[in-house]
Scaffold this motif. Structure first.
Motif, mmCIF file in Angstrom:
data_model
loop_
_atom_site.group_PDB
_atom_site.id
_atom_site.type_symbol
_atom_site.label_atom_id
_atom_site.label_comp_id
_atom_site.label_asym_id
_atom_site.label_seq_id
_atom_site.Cartn_x
_atom_site.Cartn_y
_atom_site.Cartn_z
ATOM 1 N N PRO A 8 0.829 -1.215 0.000
ATOM 2 C CA PRO A 8 0.000 0.000 0.000
ATOM 3 C C PRO A 8 0.858 1.257 0.000
ATOM 4 C CG PRO A 8 0.078 -0.924 2.201
ATOM 5 C CD PRO A 8 0.839 -1.865 1.314
ATOM 6 N N VAL A 9 0.172 2.383 -0.292
ATOM 7 C CA VAL A 9 0.835 3.678 -0.331
ATOM 8 C C VAL A 9 -0.159 4.748 0.130
ATOM 9 C CG1 VAL A 9 0.253 4.109 -2.758
ATOM 10 C CG2 VAL A 9 2.259 5.190 -1.766
ATOM 11 N N ASP A 10 0.368 5.764 0.785
ATOM 12 C CA ASP A 10 -0.465 6.904 1.162
ATOM 13 C C ASP A 10 -0.506 7.880 0.003
ATOM 14 O OD1 ASP A 10 -1.003 5.992 3.764
ATOM 15 O OD2 ASP A 10 0.897 6.807 4.498
ATOM 16 N N LEU A 11 -1.719 8.329 -0.336
ATOM 17 C CA LEU A 11 -1.865 9.362 -1.356
ATOM 18 C C LEU A 11 -1.686 10.714 -0.669
ATOM 19 C CD1 LEU A 11 -4.827 7.844 -3.402
ATOM 20 C CD2 LEU A 11 -2.382 7.766 -3.906
ATOM 21 N N PRO A 12 -1.239 11.735 -1.398
ATOM 22 C CA PRO A 12 -0.765 12.954 -0.758
ATOM 23 C C PRO A 12 -1.785 13.769 0.040
ATOM 24 C CG PRO A 12 -0.531 13.091 -3.155
ATOM 25 C CD PRO A 12 -1.031 11.733 -2.826
ATOM 26 N N LYS A 13 -3.067 13.689 -0.286
ATOM 27 C CA LYS A 13 -4.048 14.562 0.387
ATOM 28 C C LYS A 13 -5.154 13.750 1.029
ATOM 29 C CE LYS A 13 -3.450 18.158 -3.083
ATOM 30 N NZ LYS A 13 -4.117 18.912 -4.117
ATOM 31 N N ASN A 14 -5.837 14.372 1.965
ATOM 32 C CA ASN A 14 -7.080 13.846 2.548
ATOM 33 C C ASN A 14 -6.935 12.539 3.314
ATOM 34 O OD1 ASN A 14 -8.411 16.014 1.304
ATOM 35 N ND2 ASN A 14 -8.759 14.826 -0.549
ATOM 36 N N GLY A 63 -5.676 -13.059 -8.084
ATOM 37 C CA GLY A 63 -4.717 -14.112 -8.382
ATOM 38 C C GLY A 63 -4.007 -13.989 -9.716
ATOM 39 N N ASP A 64 -4.394 -13.017 -10.529
ATOM 40 C CA ASP A 64 -3.833 -12.876 -11.869
ATOM 41 C C ASP A 64 -2.615 -11.947 -11.828
ATOM 42 O OD1 ASP A 64 -3.265 -12.195 -14.538
ATOM 43 O OD2 ASP A 64 -5.376 -12.127 -15.094
ATOM 44 N N PRO A 65 -1.454 -12.388 -12.288
ATOM 45 C CA PRO A 65 -0.260 -11.550 -12.234
ATOM 46 C C PRO A 65 -0.297 -10.330 -13.161
ATOM 47 C CG PRO A 65 0.225 -13.614 -13.347
ATOM 48 C CD PRO A 65 -1.176 -13.722 -12.820
ATOM 49 N N ALA A 66 -1.292 -10.225 -14.020
ATOM 50 C CA ALA A 66 -1.409 -9.063 -14.905
ATOM 51 C C ALA A 66 -2.490 -8.090 -14.424
ATOM 52 C CB ALA A 66 -1.725 -9.511 -16.322
ATOM 53 N N ASN A 67 -3.148 -8.399 -13.309
ATOM 54 C CA ASN A 67 -4.261 -7.578 -12.824
ATOM 55 C C ASN A 67 -4.091 -7.213 -11.363
ATOM 56 O OD1 ASN A 67 -6.736 -7.236 -14.686
ATOM 57 N ND2 ASN A 67 -6.000 -9.302 -15.104
ATOM 58 N N ASP A 68 -4.717 -6.113 -10.995
ATOM 59 C CA ASP A 68 -4.838 -5.724 -9.596
ATOM 60 C C ASP A 68 -6.162 -5.015 -9.417
ATOM 61 O OD1 ASP A 68 -3.293 -6.065 -7.227
ATOM 62 O OD2 ASP A 68 -1.569 -5.171 -8.242
ATOM 63 N N GLN A 69 -6.840 -5.296 -8.331
ATOM 64 C CA GLN A 69 -8.034 -4.552 -7.939
ATOM 65 C C GLN A 69 -7.599 -3.664 -6.787
ATOM 66 O OE1 GLN A 69 -11.297 -4.679 -9.314
ATOM 67 N NE2 GLN A 69 -11.372 -2.800 -8.116
ATOM 68 N N LEU A 70 -7.677 -2.380 -6.994
ATOM 69 C CA LEU A 70 -7.186 -1.423 -6.010
ATOM 70 C C LEU A 70 -8.340 -0.702 -5.343
ATOM 71 C CD1 LEU A 70 -4.267 0.089 -8.108
ATOM 72 C CD2 LEU A 70 -4.236 -1.908 -6.611
ATOM 73 N N VAL A 71 -8.126 -0.321 -4.086
ATOM 74 C CA VAL A 71 -9.121 0.436 -3.340
ATOM 75 C C VAL A 71 -8.436 1.606 -2.646
ATOM 76 C CG1 VAL A 71 -10.684 -1.517 -2.988
ATOM 77 C CG2 VAL A 71 -8.909 -1.039 -1.298
ATOM 78 N N VAL A 72 -9.221 2.649 -2.417
ATOM 79 C CA VAL A 72 -8.758 3.804 -1.660
ATOM 80 C C VAL A 72 -9.568 3.853 -0.374
ATOM 81 C CG1 VAL A 72 -8.539 6.318 -1.600
ATOM 82 C CG2 VAL A 72 -8.135 5.078 -3.744
ATOM 83 N N GLU A 73 -8.859 3.923 0.737
ATOM 84 C CA GLU A 73 -9.493 4.002 2.058
ATOM 85 C C GLU A 73 -9.327 5.392 2.649
ATOM 86 O OE1 GLU A 73 -9.238 -0.112 4.498
ATOM 87 O OE2 GLU A 73 -7.378 1.030 4.360
ATOM 88 N N HIS A 74 -10.344 5.832 3.346
ATOM 89 C CA HIS A 74 -10.281 7.048 4.146
ATOM 90 C C HIS A 74 -10.810 6.695 5.531
ATOM 91 C CE1 HIS A 74 -11.785 10.986 5.657
ATOM 92 N NE2 HIS A 74 -10.595 11.355 5.210
ATOM 93 N N HIS A 75 -9.917 6.625 6.497
ATOM 94 C CA HIS A 75 -10.283 6.249 7.870
ATOM 95 C C HIS A 75 -11.101 4.961 7.912
ATOM 96 C CE1 HIS A 75 -8.606 9.913 9.489
ATOM 97 N NE2 HIS A 75 -9.287 10.619 8.620
ATOM 98 N N GLY A 76 -10.660 3.950 7.165
ATOM 99 C CA GLY A 76 -11.303 2.647 7.180
ATOM 100 C C GLY A 76 -12.472 2.478 6.231
ATOM 101 N N GLU A 77 -12.943 3.546 5.626
ATOM 102 C CA GLU A 77 -14.049 3.465 4.662
ATOM 103 C C GLU A 77 -13.472 3.375 3.248
ATOM 104 O OE1 GLU A 77 -17.754 6.160 2.908
ATOM 105 O OE2 GLU A 77 -16.322 7.075 4.287
ATOM 106 N N LEU A 78 -13.959 2.422 2.453
ATOM 107 C CA LEU A 78 -13.540 2.347 1.057
ATOM 108 C C LEU A 78 -14.294 3.416 0.282
ATOM 109 C CD1 LEU A 78 -13.180 -1.408 0.114
ATOM 110 C CD2 LEU A 78 -11.537 0.152 1.097
ATOM 111 N N VAL A 79 -13.560 4.351 -0.302
ATOM 112 C CA VAL A 79 -14.178 5.492 -0.980
ATOM 113 C C VAL A 79 -13.943 5.495 -2.490
ATOM 114 C CG1 VAL A 79 -14.171 6.940 1.086
ATOM 115 C CG2 VAL A 79 -12.206 7.005 -0.472
#
Length: 166
Positions: A8-14, A63-79
């Motif tokens: 994971p990585v922190d995005l710069p704002k919010n 499970g696919d090495p060519a794919n990723d499903q990404l999510v952004v969290e804000h204080h535990g909520e997927l936004v």
């Protein structure tokens, strides 16, 4: 999972955290899909009876090495969410493409810069890490607000897309 992506990585704002989705995120992912009127009209609903099909699809993406499903969290909520796919190709001198799919930001969180941060990360970090020379996406013709958003980010409407429903 695309090994090239350091998450994971922190995005710069919010106080946003970008990470890979896990199986336990399925309910929140379905809420994001159903929060969108076009997706909802296609049958994506948070209380679908065929939840097993969505769970299987998420596991296949994870499970696919060519794919990723990404999510952004804000204080535990997927936004927000986005699927990224690394596609090697022969065209353009044998270059790789990074394809973005199902980009969604929760309706109550739109216009706060979350989508911009997610897309900037995809362009500036993910594409570079994957060795992609092109970031591409498709967008439903009815999504005029999304088209303005993508244009502001520098995307061009360079192609006409076609779909064949099975």
């Amino acid at each position: 999972m695309i090994a090239h992506l350091d998450l994971p990585v922190d995005l710069p704002k919010n106080e946003l955290r970008l990470r890979r989705a896990v199986s336990e995120d399925l309910g929140a992912l379905l809420r994001l899909l159903s929060d969108d009127p076009i997706s909802a009209a296609r049958g994506d609903a948070k209380d679908r009876m065929d939840r097993a099909a969505y769970a299987a699809a998420l596991e296949e993406i994870i499970g696919d090495p060519a794919n990723d499903q990404l999510v952004v969290e804000h204080h535990g909520e997927l936004v927000a969410m986005m699927q990224v796919t690394r596609t090697p190709g022969l065209a353009r001198g044998g270059s790789c493409r990074l394809t973005l799919e199902a980009v969604r930001v929760a309706s109550h969180r739109r216009s706060l810069g979350i989508g911009t941060q997610l897309m900037r990360w995809a362009i500036d970090v993910a594409a570079v890490a994957c060795g992609a020379s092109l970031v591409q996406l498709t967008s439903d013709a009815a999504r005029t607000d999304a088209h303005r958003f993508y244009t502001r980010l520098g995307f061009t409407a360079s192609h006409t897309g076609f779909k064949y429903r099975i």
